[in-house]
Design an enzyme around this catalytic site. Structure first.
Site, PDB file in Angstrom:
ATOM      1  N   ARG A 264       0.851  -1.182   0.000  1.00  0.00           N
ATOM      2  CA  ARG A 264       0.000   0.000   0.000  1.00  0.00           C
ATOM      3  C   ARG A 264       0.891   1.237   0.000  1.00  0.00           C
ATOM      4  NH1 ARG A 264      -3.189  -3.014  -1.389  1.00  0.00           N
ATOM      5  NH2 ARG A 264      -5.316  -3.432  -0.651  1.00  0.00           N
ATOM      6  N   GLU A 293      -4.096   6.353  -4.120  1.00  0.00           N
ATOM      7  CA  GLU A 293      -4.169   5.874  -5.508  1.00  0.00           C
ATOM      8  C   GLU A 293      -5.594   5.719  -6.019  1.00  0.00           C
ATOM      9  OE1 GLU A 293      -3.521   1.486  -6.156  1.00  0.00           O
ATOM     10  OE2 GLU A 293      -2.618   1.682  -4.170  1.00  0.00           O
ATOM     11  N   HIS A 313      -1.456  -0.323  -9.892  1.00  0.00           N
ATOM     12  CA  HIS A 313      -1.888  -1.450  -9.060  1.00  0.00           C
ATOM     13  C   HIS A 313      -2.271  -2.659  -9.929  1.00  0.00           C
ATOM     14  CE1 HIS A 313      -3.480  -2.125  -4.738  1.00  0.00           C
ATOM     15  NE2 HIS A 313      -3.163  -3.286  -5.269  1.00  0.00           N
TER      16      HIS A 313
END
Length: 352
Positions: A264, A293, A313
């Site tokens: 993260r 994000e 991601h």
């Protein structure tokens, strides 16, 4: 046993549906995948919905029909995003399973800290694709491949600035040697690297996973950093790991080290990372995640630095689905019906 209503908030295939229904005849499965997409667009940041929802998806049914689905559910299988007011609208809900591995995804909603039992797919996510991504990122920086885009833009080669590294014999530190971290360590060891790692508590030498020389507790991180050529962040985001990598930790890292983050973004103080890069203390960074994000683009200072590879991601993606979330859900569903303890129950104080 009375009927047990299981509601899934993400679309599932016929095979997964059959696996869930086969756990016990008492299960009544309701598939609400896609029904809440319109609500997500209204309650989640546009950056999130544009990334995770199908273009033009606006949901199904009326608000009353969606409320009825939630109100009838004893167990819910959720994903990302999810209804932020889930607890308030599901009075019968006793257990929620989060298909992703990270519990921090639930921080935005009203389930966090509630009396509902919540489990995750921690340890059963797409660990191998994520580990391959981490190794690809290490290679990208170690071999100087980020320089190729700079040279292409300048239309001239600057060969001395590539400075390729030999990874064999180098040390990799895996921060969070759980399911994903263990795969990262195994692949790094296969490259001939010396691999150490950290977990919440140290692991005995006789129980070390493949490829690891040592797994220390959280406090061992400061001992490992000065000797680590690569640092791969794979841990959960919790109050204890928030901005775990601050200015002090970057200063403690070995000069010329490579940072990889597949966990993260909030685990890294991004201003401190930018400063470490500005003074050339690090060789480069690979970030599949960044703070915020799901709300906005990456910070310009990092995104514009050719030594920083930032991706949206995508490390868990691959052409082969290795996600074990449905498997652990079915295992837990059987345990729930039998009255046995569940695995991966979220501890609200611990954060995962």
């Amino acid at each position: 046993m009375q009927k047990l209503t299981v509601l899934t908030l993400q679309p599932i295939g016929a095979g997964d549906r059959a696996r869930i229904e086969a756990v016990d005849p008492a299960i009544r499965l309701a598939d609400a995948g896609g029904w809440f997409d319109g609500e997500y667009r209204e309650t989640w940041p546009a950056f999130t919905t544009e990334r995770y929802l199908a273009p033009g998806a606006s949901g199904r049914g009326s608000r009353a029909e969606r409320d009825a689905l939630l109100a009838a559910a004893d167990v819910i299988l959720g994903g990302w995003p999810y209804p932020l007011d889930l607890r308030a609208r599901a009075p019968r809900l006793r257990w929620f399973h989060q298909r992703p591995a990270g519990a921090s995804n639930l921080l935005r909603g009203d389930l966090w800290g509630s009396g509902v039992t919540v489990t995750t797919s921690r340890g059963f996510a797409n660990a191998l694709p994520i580990a391959e991504y981490a190794v690809a990122g290490i290679m990208h920086i170690a071999k100087g491949l980020h320089r190729a885009a700079v040279d292409r833009e300048a239309r001239v080669f600057d060969a001395p600035r590539y400075r390729p590294l030999l990874l064999e014999g180098k040390t990799a530190c895996v921060v969070g040697a759980g399911g994903i971290g263990q795969e990262v360590g195994r692949l790094c060891a296969a490259l001939g690297m010396r691999v150490v790692g950290t977990r919440r508590t140290a692991q005995a030498d006789g129980a070390l996973p493949a490829g690891f020389r040592e797994i220390g507790g959280a406090a061992a991180l400061d001992r490992f950093l000065p000797d680590s050529d690569v640092v791969a962040i794979c841990c959960q985001w919790t109050p204890e790991t928030d901005r775990l990598f601050d200015a002090g930790r970057f200063a403690a890292m070995k000069p010329g080290a490579i940072l990889v983050n597949v966990a993260r973004g909030e685990i890294v103080d991004e201003d401190a990372l930018a400063e470490a890069l500005a003074r050339d203390h690090l060789r480069g960074a690979v970030l599949d995640v960044y703070a915020g994000e799901f709300e906005h683009p990456p910070p310009a200072r990092l995104w514009s630095d050719p030594r920083v590879l930032i991706t949206p991601h995508i490390s868990a993606g691959s052409d082969a689905d290795r996600h074990g979330g449905i498997g652990v859900f079915c295992e837990n569903l059987r345990a729930w019906i039998d009255g046995r303890p569940l695995r991966n129950v979220v501890d609200w104080e611990r954060g995962y």
